[in-house]
Design a protein around this motif. Structure first.
Motif, short mmCIF file in Angstrom:
data_model
loop_
_atom_site.label_atom_id
_atom_site.label_comp_id
_atom_site.label_asym_id
_atom_site.label_seq_id
_atom_site.Cartn_x
_atom_site.Cartn_y
_atom_site.Cartn_z
N THR A 209 0.82 -1.21 0.00
CA THR A 209 0.00 0.00 0.00
C THR A 209 0.85 1.25 0.00
N LEU A 210 1.87 1.29 0.86
CA LEU A 210 2.74 2.47 0.94
C LEU A 210 3.42 2.75 -0.39
N PHE A 211 4.06 1.74 -0.97
CA PHE A 211 4.82 1.97 -2.20
C PHE A 211 3.89 2.17 -3.40
N VAL A 233 10.61 -0.14 -7.84
CA VAL A 233 10.10 0.17 -6.51
C VAL A 233 9.06 -0.84 -6.04
N GLU A 234 8.07 -1.12 -6.89
CA GLU A 234 6.94 -1.96 -6.45
C GLU A 234 6.42 -2.79 -7.62
N LEU A 235 6.40 -4.11 -7.46
CA LEU A 235 6.11 -5.02 -8.56
C LEU A 235 4.65 -5.00 -8.98
N PHE A 236 3.74 -4.97 -8.02
CA PHE A 236 2.32 -5.02 -8.36
C PHE A 236 1.88 -3.77 -9.12
N SER A 237 2.48 -2.64 -8.81
CA SER A 237 2.12 -1.39 -9.49
C SER A 237 2.60 -1.37 -10.93
N LEU A 238 3.51 -2.27 -11.28
CA LEU A 238 4.07 -2.30 -12.62
C LEU A 238 3.11 -2.88 -13.64
N THR A 239 2.28 -3.82 -13.24
CA THR A 239 1.49 -4.59 -14.20
C THR A 239 0.63 -3.74 -15.14
N PRO A 240 -0.03 -2.64 -14.68
CA PRO A 240 -0.81 -1.87 -15.65
C PRO A 240 0.04 -1.13 -16.68
N LEU A 241 1.35 -1.00 -16.44
CA LEU A 241 2.22 -0.24 -17.34
C LEU A 241 2.92 -1.14 -18.35
N LEU A 242 2.82 -2.45 -18.20
CA LEU A 242 3.53 -3.36 -19.08
C LEU A 242 2.84 -3.47 -20.44
N THR A 243 3.65 -3.57 -21.48
CA THR A 243 3.14 -3.76 -22.83
C THR A 243 3.46 -5.18 -23.29
N PRO A 244 2.56 -5.83 -24.04
CA PRO A 244 2.78 -7.22 -24.46
C PRO A 244 3.74 -7.33 -25.64
N ASP A 245 4.96 -6.86 -25.46
CA ASP A 245 5.97 -6.93 -26.50
C ASP A 245 7.30 -7.35 -25.88
N ALA A 246 8.37 -7.29 -26.67
CA ALA A 246 9.67 -7.72 -26.18
C ALA A 246 10.14 -6.89 -25.00
N TRP A 258 14.22 -8.84 -9.48
CA TRP A 258 14.61 -7.83 -8.50
C TRP A 258 13.62 -7.79 -7.34
N GLY A 259 12.34 -7.80 -7.63
CA GLY A 259 11.31 -7.79 -6.58
C GLY A 259 10.86 -6.41 -6.19
N GLY A 260 11.76 -5.43 -6.25
CA GLY A 260 11.41 -4.06 -5.89
C GLY A 260 11.83 -3.70 -4.47
N LEU A 261 11.87 -2.40 -4.22
CA LEU A 261 12.18 -1.91 -2.87
C LEU A 261 11.15 -2.38 -1.87
N SER A 262 9.92 -2.53 -2.31
CA SER A 262 8.87 -3.02 -1.42
C SER A 262 9.20 -4.40 -0.88
N VAL A 263 9.67 -5.30 -1.76
CA VAL A 263 10.04 -6.65 -1.33
C VAL A 263 11.24 -6.62 -0.40
N LEU A 264 12.20 -5.74 -0.68
CA LEU A 264 13.36 -5.64 0.22
C LEU A 264 12.93 -5.18 1.61
N CYS A 265 11.97 -4.26 1.66
CA CYS A 265 11.46 -3.82 2.96
C CYS A 265 10.72 -4.96 3.67
N GLN A 266 9.96 -5.74 2.92
CA GLN A 266 9.28 -6.90 3.51
C GLN A 266 10.30 -7.89 4.04
N THR A 267 11.36 -8.11 3.28
CA THR A 267 12.41 -9.03 3.71
C THR A 267 13.11 -8.50 4.96
N ALA A 268 13.36 -7.19 4.99
CA ALA A 268 13.99 -6.58 6.17
C ALA A 268 13.12 -6.79 7.40
N ALA A 269 11.79 -6.69 7.22
CA ALA A 269 10.88 -6.90 8.35
C ALA A 269 10.94 -8.35 8.83
#
Length: 305
Positions: A209-211, A233-246, A258-269
């Motif tokens: 939610t934060l990211f 930064v955040e993987l789930f937020s990326l999906t609407p921006l992806l294009t179905p090409d190479a 990579w997972g994103g900074l969000s995943v690194l913060c989750q891992t740190a927790a």
């Protein structure tokens, strides 16, 4: 130097706070979308895996697999057979199950600190449901593409693990260490696993939610550069921006690795209070992203046809 860093961080946070106050309605809308995403996608795809993985670790899953997979884990990664549990659970369950499982083995004395930190570099991976269903089917309209994304993700994780292999094979573990896991009763293990999974999901959803809110201005801009920055930064937020090409295929593979900074913060927790360092995990994810991007670039023509 330390006080200057704190001062600069406070100034940046004050700027973020002013932005939040200036555009309250947008922030509320983005937060509502993020919570809807958590309820509809994140929790259903992660919570059952968190519970089951915690239960498996508590009941001695790693020790049970150890005799069968030590012939694979020790020569390839210079890790004991117990390390196969977090690796398999991380590849199947998604972020941050691999890291949580590895940390639990360390706290139970089944892995040394060095072994655990090397394992963290490649055992914390994306959920195949996300790669196959959300990215493959949702973005590219093809389950086959999603399966290839998962295979690239798996191979890049194993290649990263080879780079983090230790200098010599681990010494044989004392049998008394394996007993501590098996002496836990089933009811106690179930209660502990559910509580741990609930705390883990609360942390994951909070970071998503934060990211999601923080990257929403970037997501609104659109374009390749915005997609790259959002994915970092955040993987789930990326999906609407992806294009179905190479480009979308390579970016999907790289950002999943990579997972994103969000995943690194989750891992740190997850690692908080264990004494384990986050740095090996962050370095491992960066290398995995590079491996994933290279493999996806080489295979994009074949996979996308």
């Amino acid at each position: 130097m330390k006080n200057r860093w704190r001062r600069d961080a406070c100034l940046v946070l004050c700027g973020v706070l002013l932005w939040l106050l200036r555009d309250v309605q947008h922030v509320r809308t983005a937060a509502a979308r993020a919570l809807s995403l958590c309820a509809g996608t994140v929790i259903p795809s992660l919570f059952p895996f968190l519970v089951i993985s915690g239960l498996l670790i508590a009941l001695g899953f790693g020790e049970w697999l150890s005799p069968y997979l030590s012939g694979l884990m020790t020569p390839l990664f210079r890790l004991p057979g117990q390390a196969s549990g977090p690796l398999l659970l991380g590849l199947v369950g998604g972020y941050p199950i691999g890291a949580q499982s590895a940390a639990e083995l360390y706290q139970q004395g089944l892995l040394t600190k060095n072994e655990t930190e090397r394992l963290l570099a490649f055992c914390n991976n994306s959920n195949p449901i996300f790669l196959i269903s959300v990215l493959g089917s949702g973005v590219f309209g093809s389950v086959r593409v999603g399966v290839w994304l998962w295979l690239i993700h798996l191979l890049s994780a194993l290649l990263t693990g080879l780079l983090f292999r230790g200098g010599k094979a681990p010494a044989r573990r004392e049998k008394v260490r394996a007993v501590s896991c098996r002496t836990v009763s089933l009811p106690a293990a179930v209660v502990s696993s559910v509580r741990s999974a609930a705390n883990g999901m609360l942390s994951v959803c909070a970071f998503v939610t934060l990211f999601y809110v923080l990257v929403s201005p970037l997501a609104a801009r659109g374009g390749h550069l915005s997609a790259v920055l959002v994915g970092a930064v955040e993987l789930f937020s990326l999906t609407p921006l992806l294009t179905p090409d190479a480009f979308g295929f390579v970016l999907s593979a790289a950002c999943a690795g990579w997972g994103g900074l969000s995943v690194l913060c989750q891992t740190a927790a997850v690692l908080d209070g264990t004494g384990l360092r986050l740095a090996p995990c962050a370095l491992g994810k960066a290398l995995q992203a590079l491996f994933s991007a290279g493999l996806a670039l080489a295979l994009s023509g074949y996979v996308l046809g």
